[in-house]
Motif scaffolding. Structure first.
Motif, short mmCIF file in Angstrom:
data_model
loop_
_atom_site.label_atom_id
_atom_site.label_comp_id
_atom_site.label_asym_id
_atom_site.label_seq_id
_atom_site.Cartn_x
_atom_site.Cartn_y
_atom_site.Cartn_z
N ALA A 1 7.25 -6.54 -7.87
CA ALA A 1 6.40 -6.03 -6.79
C ALA A 1 5.16 -6.91 -6.68
N THR A 2 4.83 -7.34 -5.46
CA THR A 2 3.74 -8.28 -5.26
C THR A 2 2.77 -7.79 -4.19
N HIS A 3 1.62 -8.44 -4.17
CA HIS A 3 0.60 -8.23 -3.13
C HIS A 3 0.16 -6.77 -3.06
N LEU A 4 0.03 -6.11 -4.22
CA LEU A 4 -0.44 -4.73 -4.25
C LEU A 4 -1.93 -4.68 -3.89
N SER A 5 -2.29 -3.75 -3.02
CA SER A 5 -3.69 -3.53 -2.69
C SER A 5 -4.39 -2.86 -3.86
N GLU A 6 -5.54 -3.40 -4.24
CA GLU A 6 -6.29 -2.79 -5.34
C GLU A 6 -6.91 -1.46 -4.94
N GLN A 7 -7.17 -1.29 -3.64
CA GLN A 7 -7.78 -0.06 -3.15
C GLN A 7 -6.76 0.99 -2.73
N ASN A 8 -5.59 0.53 -2.29
CA ASN A 8 -4.67 1.44 -1.61
C ASN A 8 -3.31 1.55 -2.28
N ASN A 9 -3.23 1.20 -3.56
CA ASN A 9 -1.95 1.32 -4.26
C ASN A 9 -2.19 1.48 -5.75
N CYS A 10 -1.13 1.75 -6.47
CA CYS A 10 -1.20 1.97 -7.91
C CYS A 10 0.05 1.37 -8.55
N HIS B 1 0.82 -1.21 0.00
CA HIS B 1 0.00 0.00 0.00
C HIS B 1 0.86 1.26 0.00
N ASP B 2 0.27 2.30 -0.51
CA ASP B 2 0.77 3.65 -0.35
C ASP B 2 0.15 4.18 0.95
N GLU B 3 0.97 4.67 1.85
CA GLU B 3 0.47 5.04 3.17
C GLU B 3 -0.60 6.12 3.11
N GLU B 4 -0.43 7.11 2.26
CA GLU B 4 -1.43 8.18 2.16
C GLU B 4 -2.74 7.64 1.60
N MET B 5 -2.66 6.78 0.59
CA MET B 5 -3.88 6.19 0.03
C MET B 5 -4.59 5.32 1.05
N GLY C 1 5.99 1.04 -9.64
CA GLY C 1 7.04 0.89 -10.63
C GLY C 1 7.99 2.07 -10.65
N ASP C 2 7.43 3.27 -10.61
CA ASP C 2 8.26 4.48 -10.63
C ASP C 2 9.14 4.57 -9.39
N LEU C 3 8.58 4.26 -8.22
CA LEU C 3 9.33 4.37 -6.97
C LEU C 3 10.48 3.37 -6.92
N LEU C 4 10.21 2.12 -7.31
CA LEU C 4 11.25 1.10 -7.27
C LEU C 4 12.34 1.37 -8.31
N ALA C 5 11.94 1.81 -9.48
CA ALA C 5 12.92 2.13 -10.52
C ALA C 5 13.84 3.27 -10.08
N GLU C 6 13.26 4.28 -9.46
CA GLU C 6 14.06 5.40 -8.97
C GLU C 6 15.03 4.94 -7.89
N THR C 7 14.54 4.09 -6.99
CA THR C 7 15.38 3.60 -5.89
C THR C 7 16.58 2.81 -6.40
N SER D 1 4.45 -1.33 3.28
CA SER D 1 4.09 -0.22 2.40
C SER D 1 5.15 -0.03 1.32
N ASN D 2 4.83 0.82 0.36
CA ASN D 2 5.82 1.16 -0.67
C ASN D 2 7.08 1.75 -0.02
N ARG D 3 6.88 2.61 0.97
CA ARG D 3 8.02 3.23 1.65
C ARG D 3 8.90 2.19 2.31
N GLN D 4 8.30 1.22 2.97
CA GLN D 4 9.09 0.18 3.63
C GLN D 4 9.84 -0.69 2.62
N ALA D 5 9.19 -0.98 1.49
CA ALA D 5 9.86 -1.76 0.45
C ALA D 5 11.10 -1.02 -0.06
N ILE D 6 10.98 0.28 -0.24
CA ILE D 6 12.12 1.08 -0.68
C ILE D 6 13.22 1.06 0.37
#
Length: 269
Positions: free
Chosen positions: A216-225, A169-173, A230-236, A195-200
């Motif tokens: 990237a696995t187990h993405l929440s359909e309601q709380n992530n995109c 999940h994205d924490e804000e979402m 993809g953009d966050l992991l690629a940047e990291t 969360s995405n932040r923790q994965a990074i």
């Protein structure tokens, strides 16, 4: 000429509606979790050109329904042995099994020529684990369904050539989303989902020099995109964004193969 040393991984689907991952070294093929009905598994296996009779074992990470609901039925129908921790087996959610093996103390074990190390993880289940697969020097980690990562997990993941990494999940979402407060607290807690932040942060603490494949696995359909992930992991990782793969709930992903001698990854057709 020495044969290539390789590991490959595919998914029938990843998310809160069901999970099943396949790992193979060319001689042994195992399924990690089965959160789908037998009917659904048989519908999805042809996508990756696999027959149920080719599955040599089912590994269970924990007893939540989206991971274990189909384990017992698939095991009984095709006489596939199951490996699980005692805590997961004691949940009773597999029913009677034709053959089962208890993972004791998170000790490494082998299924044929495939070496497997269970990883102890913080998650709100009886005795949850994730798995690290080793073929010669190649190492592939499945790391989903954990509320946070620990120094021991980081240590066990070094080095790693491929990783299936929870980006739930994205924490804000999550906090601004439709979940009731109690569920939000559970998902965001130390025993919930990463969360995405923790994965990074995990990737930043790992030695990623040998890393070839990140899914990237187990993405929440309601709380992530997926695009956000993809953009966050690629940047990291300073990778092209197309090099980051996303496991989908409906389609999973096709075979991705790690080959040590050529230090490359490709998706089989």
């Amino acid at each position: 000429m020495q044969s290539s040393r390789r590991l490959k991984v595919a998914s029938l689907g990843s998310g809160s509606k069901g999970n099943a991952t396949l790992v193979s070294n060319g001689e042994v093929t195992v399924m990690v979790d089965c959160g789908f009905t037998v009917k659904e598994v048989l519908k999805r296996l042809p996508r990756i050109n696999l027959e149920p009779e080719q599955i040599d074992g089912i590994l269970v990470t924990h007893e939540h329904q989206d991971h274990i609901s189909g384990v017992g039925a698939l095991s009984r129908k095709f006489s596939i042995p199951v490996w699980a921790t005692r805590g997961s087996l004691l949940s009773g959610k597999c029913g009677n099994l034709p053959e089962y093996n208890v993972i004791e103390g998170f000790s490494p074990f082998s299924i044929g020529s495939l070496d497997i190390t269970p990883l102890s993880v913080p998650h709100d289940a009886r005795e949850p684990c994730q798995f690290l697969f080793t073929q010669d020097e190649l190492r592939l980690a499945i790391l989903t369904d954990l509320g946070c990562f620990t120094p021991r997990i980081v240590e066990q993941l070094t080095p790693c050539h491929g990783i299936l990494l929870e980006c739930n999940h994205d924490e804000e979402m999550l906090w601004n989303g439709p979940y009731p407060d109690r569920l939000k607290q559970r998902v965001a807690g130390r025993m919930g989902h990463m969360s995405n932040r923790q994965a990074i942060e995990l990737l930043q603490q790992m030695d990623t020099d040998a890393l070839q494949l990140v899914i990237a696995t187990h993405l929440s359909e309601q709380n992530n995109c997926p695009k956000l992930v993809g953009d966050l992991l690629a940047e990291t990782l300073d990778w092209p964004v197309e090099q980051i793969k996303i496991a989908e709930q409906d389609m999973g992903f096709g075979w991705h193969e790690l080959v040590l001698e050529s230090n490359r990854v490709f998706e089989s057709v």
